[in-house]
Design an enzyme around this catalytic site. Structure first.
Site, PDB file in Angstrom:
ATOM      1  N   ALA A   1       0.864  -1.166   0.000  1.00 45.58           N
ATOM      2  CA  ALA A   1       0.000   0.000   0.000  1.00 45.58           C
ATOM      3  C   ALA A   1       0.908   1.225   0.000  1.00 45.58           C
ATOM      4  O   ALA A   1       2.068   1.138   0.396  1.00 45.58           O
ATOM      5  CB  ALA A   1      -0.883  -0.022   1.230  1.00 45.58           C
TER       6      ALA A   1
ATOM      7  N   GLY B   1       0.563  -4.999   0.940  1.00 43.22           N
ATOM      8  CA  GLY B   1      -0.677  -4.995   0.152  1.00 43.22           C
ATOM      9  C   GLY B   1      -0.509  -5.682  -1.202  1.00 43.22           C
ATOM     10  O   GLY B   1      -1.478  -6.191  -1.776  1.00 43.22           O
TER      11      GLY B   1
ATOM     12  N   GLU C   1      -0.883  -9.279  -0.515  1.00 41.28           N
ATOM     13  CA  GLU C   1      -2.311  -9.498  -0.231  1.00 41.28           C
ATOM     14  C   GLU C   1      -3.127  -9.478  -1.525  1.00 41.28           C
ATOM     15  O   GLU C   1      -4.067 -10.260  -1.701  1.00 41.28           O
ATOM     16  CB  GLU C   1      -2.807  -8.431   0.748  1.00 41.28           C
ATOM     17  CG  GLU C   1      -2.171  -8.614   2.129  1.00 41.28           C
ATOM     18  CD  GLU C   1      -2.427  -7.451   3.077  1.00 41.28           C
ATOM     19  OE1 GLU C   1      -2.128  -6.301   2.699  1.00 41.28           O
ATOM     20  OE2 GLU C   1      -2.919  -7.691   4.187  1.00 41.28           O
TER      21      GLU C   1
ATOM     22  N   GLU D   1       4.574  -5.452   7.262  1.00 42.40           N
ATOM     23  CA  GLU D   1       3.807  -4.423   7.986  1.00 42.40           C
ATOM     24  C   GLU D   1       4.253  -4.183   9.425  1.00 42.40           C
ATOM     25  O   GLU D   1       4.264  -3.044   9.887  1.00 42.40           O
ATOM     26  CB  GLU D   1       2.313  -4.770   7.983  1.00 42.40           C
ATOM     27  CG  GLU D   1       1.601  -4.518   6.666  1.00 42.40           C
ATOM     28  CD  GLU D   1       1.701  -5.664   5.695  1.00 42.40           C
ATOM     29  OE1 GLU D   1       2.536  -6.570   5.906  1.00 42.40           O
ATOM     30  OE2 GLU D   1       0.959  -5.676   4.701  1.00 42.40           O
TER      31      GLU D   1
HETATM   32  N1  DAK Z   1       4.611   3.123  -0.904  1.00 37.05           N
HETATM   33  C1  DAK Z   1       4.987   4.286  -1.493  1.00 37.05           C
HETATM   34  N2  DAK Z   1       6.112   4.420  -2.200  1.00 37.05           N
HETATM   35  C2  DAK Z   1       6.891   3.343  -2.324  1.00 37.05           C
HETATM   36  C3  DAK Z   1       6.579   2.101  -1.735  1.00 37.05           C
HETATM   37  C4  DAK Z   1       5.356   2.013  -0.993  1.00 37.05           C
HETATM   38  N3  DAK Z   1       4.951   0.878  -0.433  1.00 37.05           N
HETATM   39  N4  DAK Z   1       7.551   1.222  -2.021  1.00 37.05           N
HETATM   40  C5  DAK Z   1       8.461   1.892  -2.757  1.00 37.05           C
HETATM   41  N5  DAK Z   1       8.056   3.170  -2.950  1.00 37.05           N
HETATM   42  C6  DAK Z   1       8.745   4.210  -3.695  1.00 37.05           C
HETATM   43  C7  DAK Z   1       9.967   4.723  -2.935  1.00 37.05           C
HETATM   44  O1  DAK Z   1       9.585   5.683  -1.980  1.00 37.05           O
HETATM   45  C8  DAK Z   1      10.795   5.319  -4.059  1.00 37.05           C
HETATM   46  O2  DAK Z   1      10.251   6.576  -4.384  1.00 37.05           O
HETATM   47  P1  DAK Z   1      11.227   7.847  -4.706  1.00 37.05           P
HETATM   48  O3  DAK Z   1      12.057   8.022  -3.497  1.00 37.05           O
HETATM   49  O4  DAK Z   1      12.022   7.398  -5.909  1.00 37.05           O
HETATM   50  O5  DAK Z   1      10.284   8.963  -4.977  1.00 37.05           O
HETATM   51  C9  DAK Z   1      10.507   4.386  -5.223  1.00 37.05           C
HETATM   52  O6  DAK Z   1       9.296   3.700  -4.904  1.00 37.05           O
HETATM   53  C10 DAK Z   1      11.582   3.333  -5.428  1.00 37.05           C
HETATM   54  O7  DAK Z   1      11.774   2.671  -4.192  1.00 37.05           O
HETATM   55  P2  DAK Z   1      13.224   2.547  -3.498  1.00 37.05           P
HETATM   56  O8  DAK Z   1      14.121   3.661  -3.887  1.00 37.05           O
HETATM   57  O9  DAK Z   1      12.991   2.321  -2.055  1.00 37.05           O
HETATM   58  O10 DAK Z   1      13.746   1.204  -4.198  1.00 37.05           O
HETATM   59  P3  DAK Z   1      14.759   0.133  -3.616  1.00 37.05           P
HETATM   60  O11 DAK Z   1      15.081  -0.778  -4.741  1.00 37.05           O
HETATM   61  O12 DAK Z   1      15.905   0.808  -2.894  1.00 37.05           O
HETATM   62  O13 DAK Z   1      13.917  -0.677  -2.524  1.00 37.05           O
HETATM   63  C11 DAK Z   1      11.998  -1.837  -1.668  1.00 37.05           C
HETATM   64  C12 DAK Z   1      12.828  -1.433  -2.913  1.00 37.05           C
HETATM   65  C13 DAK Z   1      10.725  -2.551  -2.156  1.00 37.05           C
HETATM   66  C14 DAK Z   1      12.809  -2.802  -0.789  1.00 37.05           C
HETATM   67  C15 DAK Z   1      11.668  -0.565  -0.855  1.00 37.05           C
HETATM   68  O14 DAK Z   1      11.094   0.400  -1.759  1.00 37.05           O
HETATM   69  C16 DAK Z   1      10.685  -0.806   0.237  1.00 37.05           C
HETATM   70  O15 DAK Z   1      11.030  -1.335   1.309  1.00 37.05           O
HETATM   71  N6  DAK Z   1       9.413  -0.392   0.011  1.00 37.05           N
HETATM   72  C17 DAK Z   1       8.381  -0.507   0.995  1.00 37.05           C
HETATM   73  C18 DAK Z   1       7.930  -1.939   1.114  1.00 37.05           C
HETATM   74  C19 DAK Z   1       6.897  -2.095   2.176  1.00 37.05           C
HETATM   75  O16 DAK Z   1       7.156  -1.933   3.383  1.00 37.05           O
HETATM   76  N7  DAK Z   1       5.715  -2.470   1.759  1.00 37.05           N
HETATM   77  C20 DAK Z   1       4.615  -2.696   2.657  1.00 37.05           C
HETATM   78  C21 DAK Z   1       3.850  -1.461   2.745  1.00 37.05           C
HETATM   79  S1  DAK Z   1       2.669  -1.555   4.048  1.00 37.05           S
HETATM   80  C22 DAK Z   1      -4.549  -1.059   5.567  1.00 37.05           C
HETATM   81  C23 DAK Z   1      -4.591  -2.106   4.714  1.00 37.05           C
HETATM   82  C24 DAK Z   1      -3.453  -2.534   4.098  1.00 37.05           C
HETATM   83  C25 DAK Z   1      -2.251  -1.905   4.354  1.00 37.05           C
HETATM   84  C26 DAK Z   1      -2.242  -0.861   5.181  1.00 37.05           C
HETATM   85  C27 DAK Z   1      -3.370  -0.412   5.784  1.00 37.05           C
HETATM   86  N8  DAK Z   1      -5.759  -0.620   6.216  1.00 37.05           N
HETATM   87  C28 DAK Z   1      -6.708  -1.619   6.609  1.00 37.05           C
HETATM   88  C29 DAK Z   1      -5.934   0.718   6.474  1.00 37.05           C
HETATM   89  C30 DAK Z   1      -1.060  -2.378   3.707  1.00 37.05           C
HETATM   90  C31 DAK Z   1       0.132  -1.933   4.099  1.00 37.05           C
HETATM   91  C32 DAK Z   1       1.313  -2.143   3.312  1.00 37.05           C
HETATM   92  O17 DAK Z   1       1.308  -2.651   2.214  1.00 37.05           O
END
Ligand code: DAK
Length: 260
Positions: free
Chosen positions: A66, A111, A114, A134
């Site tokens: 997400a 997400g 999921e 998460e």
């Molecule tokens: N959201 C927004 N932007 C993201 C992103 C994300 N999940 N993942 C990556 N990006 C963006 C980065 O900010 C970066 O943007 P700029 O800085 O270039 O503007 C760009 O994509 C490239 O990412 P990186 O520079 O970080 O690329 P790397 O190769 O260095 O790293 C990575 C790739 C996938 C390891 C890293 O980007 C990363 O750790 N990303 C986050 C992964 C993550 O934690 N995903 C889980 C998100 S939490 C809910 C229901 C569901 C959810 C929440 C609430 N409710 C019921 C309300 C779900 C939550 C989630 O999914």
């Protein structure tokens, strides 16, 4: 609706849906979720489409979760709304009468994992990385992760993945049954489309009833599930395609299903 975050393409009997925010690794923001919802409407009403392939744009990610930048600023009410929207969209995808194959072309996190689990079948590339990170962000999986992961890979493995937030590679995802197959990145889409086309060549109503029976059966006791199976089995005999499938077999000719 004008689509800015999703690409919807048709190739014969299959639809290819691409989440198209590669600069944010295809992270799911509210707009993207709304567009996926709209695309589900389109796929649902298009009788020519019999199977769907869902993938992400670019070479790095299927969906990296997400959208954290959007979520960071959310109030409780906005967070709840976002959660409800996501859960509704994912549930619609899971219940869509047409099978959906997720082609996981890279990071499949949070997400994104999921979303993939709301699909019927998952194919990974050797570059795919999967996880539910998460807890590292101070939240629980919110789009069905705590429920669907355990149903797919079993309790112990789901708990380990979710409690640690660890990210696993494609081979490990295959080993635990989270993905059906691992292929080279350059053949991922071709393989996913080939599988979708094999499914699309079967009797569509039968495939759709199988999906409903499997999904429904997983949520209920075996007796209720078997009784539902008998019901849908019977229903097949009211279709032209059942007559066509069996007649073609007896007459030793190619079948010609009509989705009727
Ligand atoms: N959201 C927004 N932007 C993201 C992103 C994300 N999940 N993942 C990556 N990006 C963006 C980065 O900010 C970066 O943007 P700029 O800085 O270039 O503007 C760009 O994509 C490239 O990412 P990186 O520079 O970080 O690329 P790397 O190769 O260095 O790293 C990575 C790739 C996938 C390891 C890293 O980007 C990363 O750790 N990303 C986050 C992964 C993550 O934690 N995903 C889980 C998100 S939490 C809910 C229901 C569901 C959810 C929440 C609430 N409710 C019921 C309300 C779900 C939550 C989630 O999914």
């Amino acid at each position: 609706m004008e689509l800015t975050n999703i690409i919807l393409e048709k190739e014969g009997k299959i639809a290819i849906v691409t989440i198209n925010r590669p600069k944010a690794l295809n992270a799911l923001n509210s707009e993207t979720l709304k567009e996926i919802n709209y695309v589900i409407d389109e796929v649902e009403k298009d009788e020519e489409i019999l199977a769907v392939v869902l993938t992400g744009a670019g070479e790095k990610a299927f969906v990296a979760g997400a959208d954290i930048s959007e979520m960071k600023e959310m109030s409780t009410v906005q967070g709840r709304k976002f959660g409800i929207l996501g859960n509704q969209v994912f549930r619609r995808l899971e219940n869509l009468e047409k099978p959906v194959i997720a082609a996981l072309n890279g990071f499949t996190l949070g997400g994104g994992c999921e979303l993939a689990m709301a699909c019927d079948i998952r194919i990974a590339s050797t570059k795919t990385k999967v996880g539910q990170p998460e807890v590292g962000l101070g939240i629980t999986p919110g789009f069905g992760g705590t429920q669907r992961l355990a149903r797919i890979v079993g309790l112990g493995m789901a708990k380990e993945l979710i409690y640690t937030g660890k990210i696993i590679g494609a081979d490990e995802a295959f080993r635990i049954g989270l993905v059906n197959k691992v292929v080279a990145p350059e053949t991922l889409l071709t393989e996913a489309k080939a599988l979708a086309n094999i499914i699309a060549a079967q009797a569509p109503i039968a495939v759709s009833l199988c999906k409903a029976a499997i999904n429904k059966g997983m949520q209920t006791d075996i007796d209720t599930a078997l009784s539902y199976e008998s019901e849908v089995f019977g229903e097949c005999f009211s279709t032209e395609d059942q007559k066509e499938g069996m007649t073609a077999f007896v007459e030793k000719r190619e079948k010609n299903f009509k989705n009727r």
